[in-house]
Write a protein that holds these residues in place. Structure first.
Motif, PDB file in Angstrom:
ATOM      1  N   ILE A  28       0.807  -1.222  -0.119  1.00 54.26           N
ATOM      2  CA  ILE A  28      -0.018   0.079   0.143  1.00 54.26           C
ATOM      3  C   ILE A  28       0.887   1.253  -0.076  1.00 54.26           C
ATOM      4  O   ILE A  28       0.523   2.314  -0.630  1.00 54.26           O
ATOM      5  N   LEU A  29       1.998   1.232   0.733  1.00 51.61           N
ATOM      6  CA  LEU A  29       2.932   2.562   0.901  1.00 51.61           C
ATOM      7  C   LEU A  29       3.465   2.704  -0.602  1.00 51.61           C
ATOM      8  O   LEU A  29       3.536   4.012  -1.101  1.00 51.61           O
ATOM      9  N   VAL A  30       3.948   1.418  -1.280  1.00 56.71           N
ATOM     10  CA  VAL A  30       4.320   1.807  -2.734  1.00 56.71           C
ATOM     11  C   VAL A  30       3.167   2.285  -3.560  1.00 56.71           C
ATOM     12  O   VAL A  30       3.537   3.242  -4.546  1.00 56.71           O
ATOM     13  N   PHE A  31       2.129   1.809  -3.361  1.00 57.23           N
ATOM     14  CA  PHE A  31       0.990   2.287  -4.302  1.00 57.23           C
ATOM     15  C   PHE A  31       0.703   3.502  -4.036  1.00 57.23           C
ATOM     16  O   PHE A  31       0.621   4.342  -4.989  1.00 57.23           O
ATOM     17  N   VAL A  32       0.608   4.139  -2.942  1.00 55.00           N
ATOM     18  CA  VAL A  32       0.308   5.389  -2.415  1.00 55.00           C
ATOM     19  C   VAL A  32       1.417   6.321  -3.222  1.00 55.00           C
ATOM     20  O   VAL A  32       1.418   7.630  -3.594  1.00 55.00           O
ATOM     21  N   SER A  33       2.618   5.981  -3.053  1.00 54.59           N
ATOM     22  CA  SER A  33       3.688   6.821  -3.356  1.00 54.59           C
ATOM     23  C   SER A  33       3.828   6.750  -4.960  1.00 54.59           C
ATOM     24  O   SER A  33       4.488   7.642  -5.550  1.00 54.59           O
ATOM     25  N   SER A  34       3.240   5.741  -5.607  1.00 59.75           N
ATOM     26  CA  SER A  34       3.571   5.810  -7.140  1.00 59.75           C
ATOM     27  C   SER A  34       2.241   5.574  -7.686  1.00 59.75           C
ATOM     28  O   SER A  34       2.202   5.227  -8.850  1.00 59.75           O
ATOM     29  N   VAL A  35       1.279   6.155  -7.026  1.00 58.92           N
ATOM     30  CA  VAL A  35      -0.032   5.997  -7.712  1.00 58.92           C
ATOM     31  C   VAL A  35      -0.322   6.531  -9.041  1.00 58.92           C
ATOM     32  O   VAL A  35      -0.972   6.193  -9.908  1.00 58.92           O
ATOM     33  N   ASP A  36       0.332   7.743  -9.527  1.00 57.27           N
ATOM     34  CA  ASP A  36       0.325   8.330 -10.796  1.00 57.27           C
ATOM     35  C   ASP A  36       0.905   7.605 -11.860  1.00 57.27           C
ATOM     36  O   ASP A  36       0.464   7.691 -13.150  1.00 57.27           O
ATOM     37  N   GLY A  37       1.817   6.594 -11.720  1.00 58.99           N
ATOM     38  CA  GLY A  37       2.194   5.799 -12.682  1.00 58.99           C
ATOM     39  C   GLY A  37       1.992   4.315 -12.711  1.00 58.99           C
ATOM     40  O   GLY A  37       2.309   3.631 -13.122  1.00 58.99           O
ATOM     41  N   LEU A  38       0.854   4.161 -12.130  1.00 55.55           N
ATOM     42  CA  LEU A  38       0.471   2.749 -11.815  1.00 55.55           C
ATOM     43  C   LEU A  38      -0.897   2.738 -12.173  1.00 55.55           C
ATOM     44  O   LEU A  38      -1.760   3.408 -12.153  1.00 55.55           O
ATOM     45  N   ASN A  39      -1.271   1.352 -12.602  1.00 51.90           N
ATOM     46  CA  ASN A  39      -2.855   1.081 -12.706  1.00 51.90           C
ATOM     47  C   ASN A  39      -3.289   0.509 -11.603  1.00 51.90           C
ATOM     48  O   ASN A  39      -2.971  -0.675 -10.963  1.00 51.90           O
TER      49      ASN A  39
END
Length: 386
Positions: A28-39
């Motif tokens: 979840i931490l990775v998702f929050v920090s990289s949400v702009d570049g992720l699906n």
């Protein structure tokens, strides 16, 4: 923290669930920090599939290991096809975790197969996803090697702890046996005193009563004195009898004795096996419907004999236990591999063989113990069922 660690050791599923939760938090931490570049939805789906099954890693190690590898490979391919800026999941740490689980809880063979699959996945990812060769290979090899070494170390430590625990249980059994022997000797002494009290008191009373019957008409005074002696002797004998019987009130009745039977023998064999003794158990006939006294006798004979084998049979001790239930008797045979310097129960000043002979004698059976022509030590007891 130590209490919490000891508690977790007894709750493996809770520990694995906390591990899965930790991996999901990192996701979840990775998702929050990289949400702009992720699906986002795709990333979260694979995060759940990768982390949640880790909670069942010790219950279903093979299935969870295969699922983790398949999910990681599928997520890499799906992420590349979706054009994510970040291709990969921190929860891919489930792969070395599952390698550790297979080696520690399943076996080296299964772990080696999984290690080969992980190596193939790592090499394949170099060509499919254009990852740096040197960094990927070194990092993957180091991570998987550390997982294997940790599994070997902790597996050996766990086996050592189990062996020590089993030996402690054997020591407790031995201590309990010695305590039972001491209690038996004390009760034998008390029973002897009880017999002496009754025999002496009753004998004196009978003699005085006979004398009083002869003197009651010719010499009333002597008869009266004899009756007084009978009364005093009876009171004294009764007081001593009550004191002695009070010491025996804790003696268990035969009907209250525990019924060991087949399950009890299996527990003894399993315990000795964890302590390092290779035991083969052969049972013929039903042992669960015999009297509690015979059941306890068979249980104690096997327990005492296997304890002696474990003590005296040298390196890599082995024992064979045969219990045969026939119509009128139960035959118990315990033999070892004869590799030690004397498996006699009499070695070291112990009373194991003497105790077995006394127990068999109480049950009106026969006992034979000694060396066979092949060099192994054999204990053979025959106990009548009735």
């Amino acid at each position: 923290m130590r209490r919490f660690s000891l508690w977790l050791r007894g709750q493996p599923f809770v520990a694995d669930a906390l591990l899965a939760l930790g991996l999901f938090v990192v996701e979840i931490l990775v998702f929050v920090s990289s949400v702009d570049g992720l699906n986002g939805p795709l990333f979260l789906v694979f995060s759940v599939v990768l982390t949640v099954p880790v909670a069942w890693r010790r219950r279903l190690p093979r299935s969870i290991a295969a699922l983790a590898l398949a999910t990681t490979l599928t997520s890499d391919i799906a992420g590349r096809m979706a054009g994510d800026a970040y291709n990969g999941h921190p929860a891919a740490l489930a792969l070395p975790i599952m390698l550790y689980t297979l080696v520690a809880y399943v076996g080296r063979a299964q772990g080696a197969v999984y290690a080969v699959a992980l190596a193939a996945y790592t090499v394949g990812s170099l060509f499919l996803f254009d990852q740096p060769v040197l960094t990927t290979l070194l990092f993957g090899a180091l991570l998987y090697a550390l997982s294997w070494v940790a599994a070997e170390f902790l597996g050996a430590r766990r086996a050592y702890d189990e062996a020590m625990q089993a030996r402690l249980i054997v020591a407790e059994y031995d201590r309990d046996r010695r305590a039972e022997d001491a209690v038996h000797m004390e009760r034998t002494r008390i029973a002897r005193e009880l017999h002496d009290v009754i025999a002496h008191g009753v004998s004196v009373m009978v003699v005085q009563a006979d004398g009083a019957s002869y003197a009651i008409r010719r010499n009333p005074e002597r008869a009266e004195q004899a009756v007084a002696n009978i009364s005093a002797t009876g009171r004294l004998a009764l007081a001593e009898l009550r004191r002695t019987v009070a010491l025996l009130r804790t003696s268990p009745e035969s009907d209250d004795m525990p019924q060991y039977g087949t399950a009890g023998l299996a527990r003894v064999v399993e315990m000795m096996g964890r302590a390092g003794l290779n035991v083969e158990l052969e049972q013929t006939g039903n042992l669960d419907d015999i009297s509690p006294a015979i059941s306890l006798g068979v249980h104690r004979l096997v327990q005492e004999s296997l304890t002696n084998v474990l003590r005296h049979a040298g390196h890599a001790p082995r024992a064979v236990v045969k219990v045969v239930r026939e119509d009128e008797v139960v035959t118990v045979e315990i033999s070892d591999n004869g590799s030690g310097g004397g498996t006699s129960s009499t070695g070291g000043g112990g009373h194991g063989l003497l105790g077995m002979r006394e127990r068999v004698a109480v049950l009106q059976g026969t006992l034979q113990a000694g060396r066979t022509p092949h060099g192994n030590w054999l204990v053979r007891a025959t106990l009548p069922i009735e």
